[in-house]
Motif scaffolding. Sequence first.
Motif, short mmCIF file in Angstrom:
data_model
loop_
_atom_site.label_atom_id
_atom_site.label_comp_id
_atom_site.label_asym_id
_atom_site.label_seq_id
_atom_site.Cartn_x
_atom_site.Cartn_y
_atom_site.Cartn_z
N LYS A 187 0.84 -1.20 0.00
CA LYS A 187 0.00 0.00 0.00
C LYS A 187 0.88 1.25 0.00
O LYS A 187 1.72 1.43 0.86
CB LYS A 187 -0.91 0.01 1.22
CG LYS A 187 -1.93 1.14 1.20
CD LYS A 187 -2.81 1.14 2.43
CE LYS A 187 -3.75 -0.03 2.40
NZ LYS A 187 -4.71 0.00 3.54
N LEU A 188 0.64 2.12 -0.98
CA LEU A 188 1.29 3.43 -1.07
C LEU A 188 0.30 4.47 -0.58
O LEU A 188 -0.81 4.57 -1.10
CB LEU A 188 1.69 3.73 -2.52
CG LEU A 188 2.23 5.13 -2.79
CD1 LEU A 188 3.50 5.41 -2.00
CD2 LEU A 188 2.46 5.33 -4.29
N ASN A 189 0.71 5.22 0.42
CA ASN A 189 -0.16 6.24 1.01
C ASN A 189 0.34 7.62 0.60
O ASN A 189 1.46 8.01 0.94
CB ASN A 189 -0.15 6.09 2.53
CG ASN A 189 -1.30 6.81 3.18
OD1 ASN A 189 -1.81 7.79 2.66
ND2 ASN A 189 -1.70 6.31 4.34
N ILE A 190 -0.48 8.34 -0.16
CA ILE A 190 -0.19 9.73 -0.52
C ILE A 190 -0.79 10.58 0.59
O ILE A 190 -2.00 10.52 0.83
CB ILE A 190 -0.86 10.11 -1.87
CG1 ILE A 190 -0.63 9.07 -2.96
CG2 ILE A 190 -0.46 11.53 -2.28
CD1 ILE A 190 0.78 8.91 -3.42
N HIS A 209 -8.45 9.48 17.79
CA HIS A 209 -7.78 10.06 16.63
C HIS A 209 -6.37 9.47 16.47
O HIS A 209 -5.93 9.25 15.35
CB HIS A 209 -7.75 11.59 16.67
CG HIS A 209 -7.13 12.17 17.89
ND1 HIS A 209 -7.89 12.67 18.93
CD2 HIS A 209 -5.84 12.34 18.27
CE1 HIS A 209 -7.08 13.14 19.87
NE2 HIS A 209 -5.83 12.94 19.49
N THR A 210 -5.71 9.17 17.56
CA THR A 210 -4.37 8.57 17.48
C THR A 210 -4.47 7.12 17.03
O THR A 210 -3.66 6.65 16.21
CB THR A 210 -3.65 8.64 18.83
OG1 THR A 210 -3.73 9.98 19.33
CG2 THR A 210 -2.20 8.24 18.70
N LYS A 211 -5.43 6.39 17.54
CA LYS A 211 -5.61 4.98 17.13
C LYS A 211 -5.93 4.89 15.64
O LYS A 211 -5.42 4.01 14.94
CB LYS A 211 -6.72 4.34 17.97
CG LYS A 211 -6.34 4.18 19.43
CD LYS A 211 -7.50 3.66 20.26
CE LYS A 211 -7.14 3.65 21.74
NZ LYS A 211 -8.28 3.23 22.58
N ALA A 219 -3.41 3.18 12.81
CA ALA A 219 -3.85 2.12 11.89
C ALA A 219 -3.57 2.50 10.44
O ALA A 219 -3.16 1.64 9.64
CB ALA A 219 -5.34 1.84 12.09
N ILE A 220 -3.77 3.76 10.09
CA ILE A 220 -3.49 4.22 8.73
C ILE A 220 -2.01 4.04 8.40
O ILE A 220 -1.65 3.50 7.35
CB ILE A 220 -3.92 5.69 8.55
CG1 ILE A 220 -5.45 5.80 8.56
CG2 ILE A 220 -3.34 6.29 7.26
CD1 ILE A 220 -5.96 7.24 8.66
N VAL A 221 -1.15 4.50 9.28
CA VAL A 221 0.29 4.44 9.02
C VAL A 221 0.79 3.00 9.10
O VAL A 221 1.58 2.55 8.26
CB VAL A 221 1.06 5.37 9.99
CG1 VAL A 221 2.56 5.20 9.85
CG2 VAL A 221 0.65 6.83 9.75
N GLN A 278 6.86 3.54 16.10
CA GLN A 278 7.13 2.24 15.47
C GLN A 278 6.43 2.07 14.12
O GLN A 278 6.95 1.36 13.25
CB GLN A 278 6.69 1.11 16.41
CG GLN A 278 7.46 1.07 17.71
CD GLN A 278 6.93 0.00 18.63
OE1 GLN A 278 6.57 -1.08 18.17
NE2 GLN A 278 6.86 0.29 19.91
N GLU A 279 5.29 2.69 13.95
CA GLU A 279 4.52 2.53 12.72
C GLU A 279 5.26 3.03 11.48
O GLU A 279 5.01 2.57 10.37
CB GLU A 279 3.17 3.27 12.84
CG GLU A 279 2.25 2.72 13.90
CD GLU A 279 2.43 3.36 15.29
OE1 GLU A 279 1.50 3.31 16.08
OE2 GLU A 279 3.53 3.91 15.57
#
Length: 185
Positions: free
Chosen positions: A2-5, A64-66, A70-72, A102-103
């Motif tokens: 997965k590439l996240n822009i 919001h942090t959780k 998860a996104i990262v 760590q993410e």
Amino acid sequence: MKLNIIITSTRPGRNGKPVGDWMFDYAKAHDAGFEVVLTDLADLALPVMDEPNHPRLKKYVHEHTKTWSAIVEGSDAFVFVLPEYNFAPPPSFVNALDYLSQEWACKPCAFVSYGGVSGGLRSVQVAKQIVTALKMMPLPEQVVIPMVFGHLSEGKFTAEKLHEDSAGAMVAELARWAKALAVLR
């Protein structure tokens, strides 16, 4: 993979949204083996760091942090769409990085920078120092957009061949590094 822009500016009236939308569409259309997703920090609305525990512990108490974690965590590579504010990245970018630890590790990243005459290059130089502290691998391939205002019309960014060529090389290199670093994740 997965590439996240990630659109990093949250400022009202920002130019990052049309640039980020272009990069997202470009990456989706030029398959390098990635599932491509778009994350807008303005939509996440992360407050200034408000977690009571150090990010290294991953003991998050706020939703919001959780969500951000998860996104990262679910991403294998990143393209940060980055403006330049006072020769540096926007505070929203630094804050978003600081929320996690760590993410980010062992994942490649690259930059689409934009701005005035420098095209955001000074911002990227500062950003690279920060991401390496998080054990990310910033790549030299990037897209630089000087005088971004001349490429914007009716909320859309119009790329030149140089931008597209740079984006192609950058995405291909991100795929190589994401595969190579997967064994470390």
